[in-house]
Design a protein around this motif. Sequence first.
Motif, PDB file in Angstrom:
ATOM      1  N   LEU A  67       0.671  -1.012   0.052  1.00 20.32           N
ATOM      2  CA  LEU A  67      -0.098   0.117   0.030  1.00 20.32           C
ATOM      3  C   LEU A  67       0.809   1.480  -0.087  1.00 20.32           C
ATOM      4  O   LEU A  67       0.643   2.241  -0.647  1.00 20.32           O
ATOM      5  CB  LEU A  67      -1.003   0.113   1.126  1.00 20.32           C
ATOM      6  N   ARG A  68       1.954   1.267   0.569  1.00 18.09           N
ATOM      7  CA  ARG A  68       2.868   2.439   0.648  1.00 18.09           C
ATOM      8  C   ARG A  68       3.351   2.738  -0.709  1.00 18.09           C
ATOM      9  O   ARG A  68       3.433   3.482  -1.454  1.00 18.09           O
ATOM     10  CB  ARG A  68       4.195   2.230   1.612  1.00 18.09           C
ATOM     11  N   LEU A  69       3.754   1.442  -1.410  1.00 21.94           N
ATOM     12  CA  LEU A  69       4.102   1.728  -2.890  1.00 21.94           C
ATOM     13  C   LEU A  69       3.193   2.109  -3.756  1.00 21.94           C
ATOM     14  O   LEU A  69       3.444   2.947  -4.602  1.00 21.94           O
ATOM     15  CB  LEU A  69       4.655   0.328  -3.468  1.00 21.94           C
ATOM     16  N   PHE A  70       1.796   1.676  -3.441  1.00 19.58           N
ATOM     17  CA  PHE A  70       0.738   2.283  -4.320  1.00 19.58           C
ATOM     18  C   PHE A  70       0.311   3.510  -4.236  1.00 19.58           C
ATOM     19  O   PHE A  70       0.314   4.116  -5.028  1.00 19.58           O
ATOM     20  CB  PHE A  70      -0.637   1.552  -3.680  1.00 19.58           C
ATOM     21  N   GLY A  71       0.946   4.189  -3.012  1.00 15.91           N
ATOM     22  CA  GLY A  71       0.853   5.796  -2.755  1.00 15.91           C
ATOM     23  C   GLY A  71       1.601   6.344  -3.710  1.00 15.91           C
ATOM     24  O   GLY A  71       1.400   7.367  -4.162  1.00 15.91           O
ATOM     25  N   GLU A  72       3.009   5.986  -3.751  1.00 17.19           N
ATOM     26  CA  GLU A  72       3.878   6.507  -4.523  1.00 17.19           C
ATOM     27  C   GLU A  72       3.478   6.183  -6.107  1.00 17.19           C
ATOM     28  O   GLU A  72       3.697   7.253  -6.837  1.00 17.19           O
ATOM     29  CB  GLU A  72       5.313   5.694  -4.487  1.00 17.19           C
ATOM     30  N   ILE A  73       3.108   5.236  -6.674  1.00 17.49           N
ATOM     31  CA  ILE A  73       2.547   4.881  -7.952  1.00 17.49           C
ATOM     32  C   ILE A  73       1.279   5.913  -8.257  1.00 17.49           C
ATOM     33  O   ILE A  73       1.381   6.477  -9.401  1.00 17.49           O
ATOM     34  CB  ILE A  73       2.110   3.338  -7.996  1.00 17.49           C
ATOM     35  N   SER A  74       0.561   6.199  -7.328  1.00 20.52           N
ATOM     36  CA  SER A  74      -0.544   6.936  -7.452  1.00 20.52           C
ATOM     37  C   SER A  74      -0.339   8.509  -7.730  1.00 20.52           C
ATOM     38  O   SER A  74      -0.833   9.257  -8.456  1.00 20.52           O
ATOM     39  CB  SER A  74      -1.499   7.037  -6.193  1.00 20.52           C
ATOM     40  N   LEU A  75       0.897   8.807  -7.267  1.00 22.91           N
ATOM     41  CA  LEU A  75       1.499  10.189  -7.373  1.00 22.91           C
ATOM     42  C   LEU A  75       2.120  10.552  -8.807  1.00 22.91           C
ATOM     43  O   LEU A  75       2.158  11.546  -9.201  1.00 22.91           O
ATOM     44  CB  LEU A  75       2.666  10.492  -6.328  1.00 22.91           C
ATOM     45  N   ILE A  76       2.850   9.327  -9.211  1.00 22.34           N
ATOM     46  CA  ILE A  76       3.408   9.480 -10.694  1.00 22.34           C
ATOM     47  C   ILE A  76       2.993   8.916 -11.815  1.00 22.34           C
ATOM     48  O   ILE A  76       3.457   9.179 -12.830  1.00 22.34           O
ATOM     49  CB  ILE A  76       5.135   8.888 -10.169  1.00 22.34           C
ATOM     50  N   SER A  77       2.051   8.080 -11.651  1.00 24.50           N
ATOM     51  CA  SER A  77       1.670   7.232 -12.800  1.00 24.50           C
ATOM     52  C   SER A  77       0.464   7.747 -13.506  1.00 24.50           C
ATOM     53  O   SER A  77      -0.315   8.740 -13.090  1.00 24.50           O
ATOM     54  CB  SER A  77       1.320   5.815 -12.242  1.00 24.50           C
TER      55      SER A  77
END
Length: 118
Positions: free
Chosen positions: A37-47
């Motif tokens: 879920l932490r990585l999903f947060g990062e993905i949500s910002l850049i993808s």
Amino acid sequence: MTERRQIYAKFIGESDHNMFELLDGGAKSLGNIKPLLRLFGEISLISSDAVRDAARQVCDAALRANSAENETKEPDHYSVKKAFLDAARHEIATLEAETQGRPIWRRTLRIGRAKTSA
């Protein structure tokens, strides 16, 4: 572009790790998916929206797999993983083509051609 690839690779790696832990008899716990879920947060910002939506489906599958009510091993892990990878590859190819100043279709047409000497 390298950072994007690394985040996407870490995300899929974490998803696979979680699934293998469950298949190996590990305890189901929502705490298992915190790194995902932490990585999903990062993905949500850049993808792109397509990559973010595919990543959300990977997270949803992990949530279902770690749910105490879920008695079966999660059968859709492969399909949501493939959808994420397809979306991520398309996004990266599009961004690379834009960076090179060429439309994506021109770039993909060159892939199968043999080089001819002039």
